[in-house]
Design an enzyme around this catalytic site. Structure first.
Site, short mmCIF file in Angstrom:
data_model
loop_
_atom_site.label_atom_id
_atom_site.label_comp_id
_atom_site.label_asym_id
_atom_site.label_seq_id
_atom_site.Cartn_x
_atom_site.Cartn_y
_atom_site.Cartn_z
CG ASP A 35 26.30 -3.29 39.55
OD1 ASP A 35 26.80 -3.82 38.54
OD2 ASP A 35 25.17 -3.59 39.98
CD GLU A 127 19.69 2.14 39.67
OE1 GLU A 127 18.54 1.78 40.06
OE2 GLU A 127 20.69 2.02 40.38
CD GLU A 136 15.64 1.35 47.03
OE1 GLU A 136 15.65 2.02 45.98
OE2 GLU A 136 16.68 1.05 47.65
CG HIS A 284 23.80 -3.01 43.25
ND1 HIS A 284 23.63 -2.51 41.98
CD2 HIS A 284 22.83 -2.44 44.01
CE1 HIS A 284 22.59 -1.68 41.98
NE2 HIS A 284 22.10 -1.61 43.19
#
Length: 347
Positions: A35, A127, A136, A284
């Site tokens: 990406d 990130e 997440e 992505h």
């Protein structure tokens, strides 16, 4: 006759283990590095802050292959602690050595909540963003690291996250539903009765991750939430919500809403924004699509109002649920709860 089995509810330790194991495979790292929008944004975001990084100590939360840690050394960091909980940490060590940076980068295999560092840090880079930003739940680890390890006045990259929503006419769903009206012409078998069944299957309560065409967006987007990583608390990010309102561009049919996010890297000159908007180059993360149970026709200036809430699933805390309340035109308010991943949302 078999009896239905009860859904397994994993405890948080098991959920974390499954999450970290997913990052032990090469595929996810290949996808992220491929990406270019994502990776180049981080590279530029770090290099543009070289004045704040040069000669300083950096903590990379969720370092993965260590690429952000390498960028930090390229920006002049004196020392980088690359913290990674999955077994990919062993590969990160090899990458660090291959790039002759083992004197500057220390790969720490463990979670940021359990490891110990020999010093406080000047900069945190991470990130951490998942689908629809909050999937997440890795932001919690960044805030933990901020509170425990970041020096007063330290730098966080990126430091601001924003969430957006817009009504759409999702063409893929439309085409899949209309397929059942074409079967008779092709095979002389009428299957139009499948339409309602197909709609229930396609326009269900899953959060679908896919690319949205700009032509399918039916109004100007609305920003419904903003997270300042210098100020946000773990309690505040457990439940992210906001209101929205739109006026439609023209005659169409609303069959879904789409979500996306942006993050901002502060800089010496001007901020750098990494956006996952359908109006920008694809990443992505793509966009997150919330299907209505059935489409609603709209015309020019039809008003759409509502509120959306993102929160972790009680059964799978690293997965998210989205609860949507919306009113389209003169219709009554409709509510729907969506899930992403293997979570099962509690209504």
């Amino acid at each position: 006759m078999s009896l239905p089995t009860k859904k397994r509810k994993f405890d948080r330790t098991t959920q974390d283990k499954l999450y970290f194991e997913s990052y032990s495979d090469v595929t996810i790292h290949e996808e992220m590095l491929a990406d270019k929008v994502r990776t180049n944004s981080y590279r530029l975001g770090i290099l543009r802050n070289y004045k704040s990084i040069r000669g300083k100590v950096v903590l990379d939360v969720g370092a993965g292959t260590g690429v952000l840690s390498v960028f930090c050394v390229q920006a002049g960091a004196k020392r980088v602690y690359a913290v990674e909980a999955s077994s990919i940490a062993e590969q990160a060590k090899k990458i660090v050595k291959l790039n002759k940076m083992e004197d500057a980068i220390t790969v720490v295999h463990g979670t940021v909540e359990t490891i110990e560092l020999p010093e406080s840090v000047d900069v945190i880079v991470s990130e951490w963003m998942g689908y629809a930003l909050m999937h997440e739940s890795m932001l919690h680890s960044v805030l933990f690291a901020r509170d425990k390890w970041l020096k007063p006045g330290g730098l966080i990259l990126p430091s601001l996250a924003e969430l957006y929503i817009a009504p759409i006419n999702e063409a893929v769903a439309e085409d899949r539903l209309n397929f059942w009206y074409t079967v008779k012409e092709q095979y002389d078998v009428d299957m139009t009765c499948m339409f309602d069944f197909a709609r229930k299957c396609i326009m269900n309560n899953e959060i679908v991750v896919n690319s949205v065409s700009v032509e399918d967006v039916l109004s100007h987007p609305a920003k419904f939430a903003e997270l300042d990583l210098y100020k946000a608390t773990t309690e505040q990010v457990k439940r992210v919500s906001g209101a929205f309102s739109f006026e439609c561009f023209g005659s169409s049919s609303v069959n879904a809403f789409c979500l996306w996010f942006s993050v901002t890297f502060q800089g010496e000159d001007k901020p750098l924004v990494l956006s996952t908007s359908p109006f920008k180059q694809e990443t992505h993360w793509k966009q997150s699509i919330l299907y209505l149970d059935e489409p609603v026709d709209v015309v020019q200036d039809t008003k759409i109002m509502g509120e959306i809430t993102l929160s972790p699933s009680e059964k799978s805390p690293r997965h998210i649920c989205a609860h949507l309340d919306c009113t389209i035109g003169e219709q009554k308010m409709k509510s729907k709860t969506f899930k992403l991943g293997e979570s099962h949302c509690d209504e």
